[in-house]
Design a protein around this motif. Structure first.
Motif, PDB file in Angstrom:
ATOM      1  N   PHE A  85       0.922  -1.185   0.171  1.00  0.00           N
ATOM      2  CA  PHE A  85       0.014   0.004   0.020  1.00  0.00           C
ATOM      3  C   PHE A  85       0.662   1.207   0.043  1.00  0.00           C
ATOM      4  CE2 PHE A  85      -2.284  -3.319   2.463  1.00  0.00           C
ATOM      5  CZ  PHE A  85      -3.268  -3.152   1.537  1.00  0.00           C
ATOM      6  N   LYS A  86       0.626   2.273  -0.968  1.00  0.00           N
ATOM      7  CA  LYS A  86       1.512   3.435  -1.022  1.00  0.00           C
ATOM      8  C   LYS A  86       1.059   4.370   0.166  1.00  0.00           C
ATOM      9  CE  LYS A  86       1.313   3.448  -6.026  1.00  0.00           C
ATOM     10  NZ  LYS A  86       0.794   4.251  -7.185  1.00  0.00           N
ATOM     11  N   SER A  87      -0.065   4.219   0.935  1.00  0.00           N
ATOM     12  CA  SER A  87      -0.619   5.142   2.083  1.00  0.00           C
ATOM     13  C   SER A  87      -1.540   4.504   2.716  1.00  0.00           C
ATOM     14  CB  SER A  87      -1.017   6.491   1.585  1.00  0.00           C
ATOM     15  OG  SER A  87      -2.038   6.259   0.826  1.00  0.00           O
ATOM     16  N   GLU A 126      -4.265   5.789   3.463  1.00  0.00           N
ATOM     17  CA  GLU A 126      -5.715   5.916   2.700  1.00  0.00           C
ATOM     18  C   GLU A 126      -5.839   4.841   1.749  1.00  0.00           C
ATOM     19  OE1 GLU A 126      -7.663   9.220  -0.324  1.00  0.00           O
ATOM     20  OE2 GLU A 126      -6.133   9.976   0.787  1.00  0.00           O
ATOM     21  N   GLU A 127      -4.891   4.350   1.011  1.00  0.00           N
ATOM     22  CA  GLU A 127      -4.903   3.337  -0.025  1.00  0.00           C
ATOM     23  C   GLU A 127      -5.143   1.940   0.450  1.00  0.00           C
ATOM     24  OE1 GLU A 127      -1.639   0.925  -2.631  1.00  0.00           O
ATOM     25  OE2 GLU A 127      -2.081   2.914  -3.472  1.00  0.00           O
ATOM     26  N   VAL A 178      -9.132   2.177   1.264  1.00  0.00           N
ATOM     27  CA  VAL A 178     -10.045   1.905   0.240  1.00  0.00           C
ATOM     28  C   VAL A 178      -9.724   0.275   0.158  1.00  0.00           C
ATOM     29  CG1 VAL A 178     -10.012   2.107  -2.296  1.00  0.00           C
ATOM     30  CG2 VAL A 178      -9.574   4.074  -1.035  1.00  0.00           C
ATOM     31  N   ALA A 187     -11.634   9.179  -1.768  1.00  0.00           N
ATOM     32  CA  ALA A 187     -11.403   7.778  -2.326  1.00  0.00           C
ATOM     33  C   ALA A 187     -11.995   6.588  -1.379  1.00  0.00           C
ATOM     34  CB  ALA A 187      -9.995   7.381  -2.617  1.00  0.00           C
TER      35      ALA A 187
END
Length: 206
Positions: free
Chosen positions: A54-56, A58-59, A62, A126
């Motif tokens: 995961f890039k973040s 937040e990702e 999602v 997102a």
């Protein structure tokens, strides 16, 4: 939602472990209070593993919402209320089922996407979109039974099957908030009972 919805592969990889950790921690602490370090600690993986998948955060949020939709979809698809021939009985059976799974600690039966969207609706579009898709997608399955019940009863009300299906989700999410505020499931169960009585009145079902 009980922990029966958690993913249980035979040998979970780091991504699966992190998603399971998100299910547990976000329902207990909230999205904002759950850090990447918390997730890694709960999952038993390194931060390098986290950022490999995961890039973040937040990702991951999602991905967690999408995974929640998948797992709860399987969970509800196999529930016994689908066995009713009468579509209204399926709707009422769905509510009985929702009441029956109010088990364990509050964090074990409350909704991941409902929890996340309350915190992120204005700050993480997102995540908000993924949560909305999850809630609306679940409501659509109930909507089909409501629509069939209306057709079978020959009813043409000034409200739609979709609006009642979404209202059921509003009551359930509100019931989870009350459970969190009161520290237990009893008040949530009473809210579901009121919703069931309301739907019976709409359909003139005693």
């Amino acid at each position: 939602m009980s922990n029966t919805t958690r993913s249980k592969p035979n040998k979970p990889d780091a991504r699966a472990k992190l998603l399971d950790a998100a299910f547990s921690l976000i329902r207990a602490k909230g999205y904002c209070a759950t850090s990447v370090d918390d997730l890694c600690r709960e999952a038993g993986v390194t931060k390098g593993a986290f950022f490999h998948h995961f890039k973040s955060k937040e990702e991951l949020g999602v991905a967690a919402a999408n995974h929640w939709s998948e797992m709860t979809g399987i969970f509800f698809a196999t529930a016994p209320y689908h066995d009713h021939q009468d579509p209204l009985e399926r709707v009422l059976g769905y509510l009985d089922f929702r009441r029956a799974i109010l088990q364990g600690e509050v964090r074990e039966f409350t909704c991941l996407v409902g929890t996340m969207v309350q915190e992120t609706y204005d700050t993480a579009p997102a995540i908000r979109a993924a949560c909305e898709a999850s809630i609306s997608g679940h409501a659509a399955k109930i909507e089909a039974d409501i629509a069939e019940a209306l057709a079978r009863a020959g009813m043409k009300p000034d409200w739609s099957a979709k609006s009642l299906a979404l209202h059921s989700q509003a009551v359930l999410q509100g019931a989870f908030i009350l459970a969190k505020a009161n520290g237990g499931a009893e008040i949530a169960g009473e809210s579901i009972d009121h919703l069931k009585r309301y739907i019976c009145l709409l359909f003139n079902r005693s």
